[in-house]
Design a protein around this motif. Sequence first.
Motif, PDB file in Angstrom:
ATOM      1  N   GLY A  86      13.203  24.864 -56.607  1.00 53.25           N
ATOM      2  CA  GLY A  86      11.852  25.276 -56.980  1.00 53.25           C
ATOM      3  C   GLY A  86      10.946  24.127 -57.313  1.00 53.25           C
ATOM      4  O   GLY A  86       9.893  24.333 -57.936  1.00 53.25           O
ATOM      5  N   GLN A  87      11.346  22.908 -56.918  1.00 54.07           N
ATOM      6  CA  GLN A  87      10.592  21.691 -57.218  1.00 54.07           C
ATOM      7  C   GLN A  87      10.419  21.562 -58.730  1.00 54.07           C
ATOM      8  O   GLN A  87      11.372  21.251 -59.417  1.00 54.07           O
ATOM      9  CB  GLN A  87       9.278  21.686 -56.454  1.00 54.07           C
ATOM     10  CG  GLN A  87       9.482  21.700 -54.942  1.00 54.07           C
ATOM     11  CD  GLN A  87       8.199  21.690 -54.149  1.00 54.07           C
ATOM     12  OE1 GLN A  87       7.101  21.679 -54.704  1.00 54.07           O
ATOM     13  NE2 GLN A  87       8.329  21.699 -52.835  1.00 54.07           N
ATOM     14  N   ALA A  88       9.266  21.832 -59.262  1.00 51.49           N
ATOM     15  CA  ALA A  88       9.074  21.653 -60.709  1.00 51.49           C
ATOM     16  C   ALA A  88       9.575  22.846 -61.510  1.00 51.49           C
ATOM     17  O   ALA A  88       9.595  22.801 -62.737  1.00 51.49           O
ATOM     18  CB  ALA A  88       7.600  21.413 -61.017  1.00 51.49           C
TER      19      ALA A  88
ATOM     20  N   PHE B 199      14.943  30.765 -50.896  1.00 53.96           N
ATOM     21  CA  PHE B 199      15.684  31.015 -49.659  1.00 53.96           C
ATOM     22  C   PHE B 199      14.728  31.431 -48.555  1.00 53.96           C
ATOM     23  O   PHE B 199      13.881  32.307 -48.755  1.00 53.96           O
ATOM     24  CB  PHE B 199      16.719  32.116 -49.902  1.00 53.96           C
ATOM     25  CG  PHE B 199      17.505  32.524 -48.680  1.00 53.96           C
ATOM     26  CD1 PHE B 199      18.390  31.649 -48.071  1.00 53.96           C
ATOM     27  CD2 PHE B 199      17.366  33.803 -48.163  1.00 53.96           C
ATOM     28  CE1 PHE B 199      19.113  32.034 -46.962  1.00 53.96           C
ATOM     29  CE2 PHE B 199      18.090  34.200 -47.051  1.00 53.96           C
ATOM     30  CZ  PHE B 199      18.974  33.316 -46.449  1.00 53.96           C
ATOM     31  N   ILE B 200      14.860  30.775 -47.369  1.00 53.63           N
ATOM     32  CA  ILE B 200      14.103  31.158 -46.178  1.00 53.63           C
ATOM     33  C   ILE B 200      15.102  31.738 -45.175  1.00 53.63           C
ATOM     34  O   ILE B 200      15.886  31.006 -44.560  1.00 53.63           O
ATOM     35  CB  ILE B 200      13.361  29.958 -45.569  1.00 53.63           C
ATOM     36  CG1 ILE B 200      12.397  29.362 -46.594  1.00 53.63           C
ATOM     37  CG2 ILE B 200      12.599  30.380 -44.313  1.00 53.63           C
ATOM     38  CD1 ILE B 200      11.671  28.115 -46.109  1.00 53.63           C
ATOM     39  N   GLU B 201      15.077  33.040 -44.988  1.00 56.73           N
ATOM     40  CA  GLU B 201      16.113  33.706 -44.207  1.00 56.73           C
ATOM     41  C   GLU B 201      16.116  33.268 -42.753  1.00 56.73           C
ATOM     42  O   GLU B 201      17.176  33.176 -42.128  1.00 56.73           O
ATOM     43  CB  GLU B 201      15.944  35.224 -44.313  1.00 56.73           C
ATOM     44  CG  GLU B 201      17.037  35.997 -43.608  1.00 56.73           C
ATOM     45  CD  GLU B 201      17.091  37.451 -44.010  1.00 56.73           C
ATOM     46  OE1 GLU B 201      17.763  38.230 -43.314  1.00 56.73           O
ATOM     47  OE2 GLU B 201      16.462  37.819 -45.025  1.00 56.73           O
TER      48      GLU B 201
ATOM     49  N   VAL C  24      11.668  32.997 -50.552  1.00 53.23           N
ATOM     50  CA  VAL C  24      11.756  34.030 -51.583  1.00 53.23           C
ATOM     51  C   VAL C  24      12.677  33.505 -52.686  1.00 53.23           C
ATOM     52  O   VAL C  24      13.597  32.723 -52.426  1.00 53.23           O
ATOM     53  CB  VAL C  24      12.286  35.363 -51.026  1.00 53.23           C
ATOM     54  CG1 VAL C  24      11.343  35.937 -49.992  1.00 53.23           C
ATOM     55  CG2 VAL C  24      13.670  35.198 -50.421  1.00 53.23           C
ATOM     56  N   VAL C  25      12.429  33.935 -53.900  1.00 50.85           N
ATOM     57  CA  VAL C  25      13.193  33.464 -55.049  1.00 50.85           C
ATOM     58  C   VAL C  25      14.460  34.304 -55.186  1.00 50.85           C
ATOM     59  O   VAL C  25      14.398  35.524 -55.372  1.00 50.85           O
ATOM     60  CB  VAL C  25      12.356  33.532 -56.339  1.00 50.85           C
ATOM     61  CG1 VAL C  25      13.205  33.125 -57.542  1.00 50.85           C
ATOM     62  CG2 VAL C  25      11.131  32.642 -56.221  1.00 50.85           C
TER      63      VAL C  25
END
Length: 559
Positions: free
Chosen positions: A446-448, A454-456, A490-491
């Motif tokens: 999530g960087q910061a 996830f990119i399916e 998506v988280v």
Amino acid sequence: MNIRLMEPFPADPAQEQRDLLARAAALAAMSALPEPDEVPSVTYRSAGRVLVVGNAAHALLHADRLAQSLPVTLLLTDAEAGGLPARAYPVFAPRAVAVAGWLGAFEARWQAAGQASQQGSFDLVLDLSASPLIATHQHPHGYYAPGQSEDARRAAVDELLDMVGEFEKPKYFIYKERLCAHSRNQRNGCSACIDICSAGAIAPAGERIRVNPYLCAGCGACTTVCPTGALAYAYPGASYTGTRLKAALRAFAEAGGRDPVVLLHSQADGAALLASHAGAGHALPGRMIPLALHHVASTGIDVWLSAIAYGAAGVTVLLTGAEAPQYAAALDQQMALAQAVLDGLGYAGPHVHLARVAAPDELETALRHAPRGAVPPEPATFHLALDKRNSLDYALEHLLRHAPVPATEIPLPAASPFGALQVKRDACSLCMACVGACPSGALQDGQALPQLRFIEKNCVQCGLCADTCPENAITLVPRLSFAETRNQPVVLNETEPFNCIRCGQPFGTLQMIENMLTRLSSHPAFADHLDRIRMCGDCRVRDMMQPGGELTVQLRRPV
């Protein structure tokens, strides 16, 4: 494919005549295309040094014939060291023999009773052993193991006599190691190419693989099973095969043909079987469009689904029995995947057919039951790309746009190259080990923010993330998603950040710190200083450097 599920349609003589004319137009359209681009070549050099291995009853005769023109070394497997026949060339009596290599670069080791191991380098090998010394299904160039037939042995000797000089073959593959999902951090992920190679040409090389171009026989099966496209077939590439398919199917439709089936066959054994089929008085159904390939294992779901998108009612892949047995299993698996996608989108099928035949009569039966599946009302116009995943995206987008039953998600068989992940949030500590292991960029941090994203679309279901996860919190979910979110991050998990109790800077997550406190509470380095776990790395070092290592800071609550 069970042919009982594909009943032949009643014959329509008028349509059959139109189909025959349409096929002629399709073949002419393919013939009018320019030749594919040349590919790099692999060069062999042979000085004709021959190693002959076998018993005296067979090997002596052929070794003597070869020795009239070539330098020969003979290993007689049934001779005793003291009873070797006198010859002008070296003769040995080994009890154990090992051979490896390829044309111009064979290495052999052998050992006789009571003697030290010996070795030699050779350009060619004539192996007359009861069992081949090189056990791969596809033998290396320059290695001849003709078996028990004396005619085959004489033919092998005839070929060996001509195997002197410089020889070339195409380099059949392209390897993009950045896409390879073989391994990460000493964890094994995908080994599909290694498992299927019938020539023993592919081996692990750390986190990547190594393909030996001298051993590669050009079957292309590795490129068919590769989920990422790291291995691509180049002789010719998928883009040229797609150009041929599109030209043929367009010409077939414009000439009034109906329900065309692309018949993929090899240039050697497949073409010979088709010739025998014609010679036995059989005729190909008019709707069958034969398309010759160097090897039928070189195409998979990207080519087949593109053919359906171009208007093919089916794809039949012809196996003659000469192929390695693992190829049929892999093609079956690929066809199950392709049909699952088409079924999930509502295209009545079946569309794909693996024809295992060895005789003209068997072929006649198989072709009468060729698939006749539903196709999109408009043929696709995209071009196949060299990149496998891009080609699949084009084909799937067209099939979805015209699908009888538009789907958001299609469940797929296990080991499919598409899918999602399930993460147990209560177990995941957001350590991001899975992000470091993911070879395709499907998992991201999530960087910061303390998030796992996830990119399916990017996921190839290699399993490296699940194997790497220290909490066993990840499960693979094979499926094909058409949701808008499949191209977006998506988280999968997120948690509250944890700030250093000394400097206040965020350095981890609350759950991670709690897990560490539980696991390290009895560790000698932290037993009397548990608050060091709540510090960032810099503050932890400063605290340890203080006299006595005592904490002198005012504790803060995390924010």
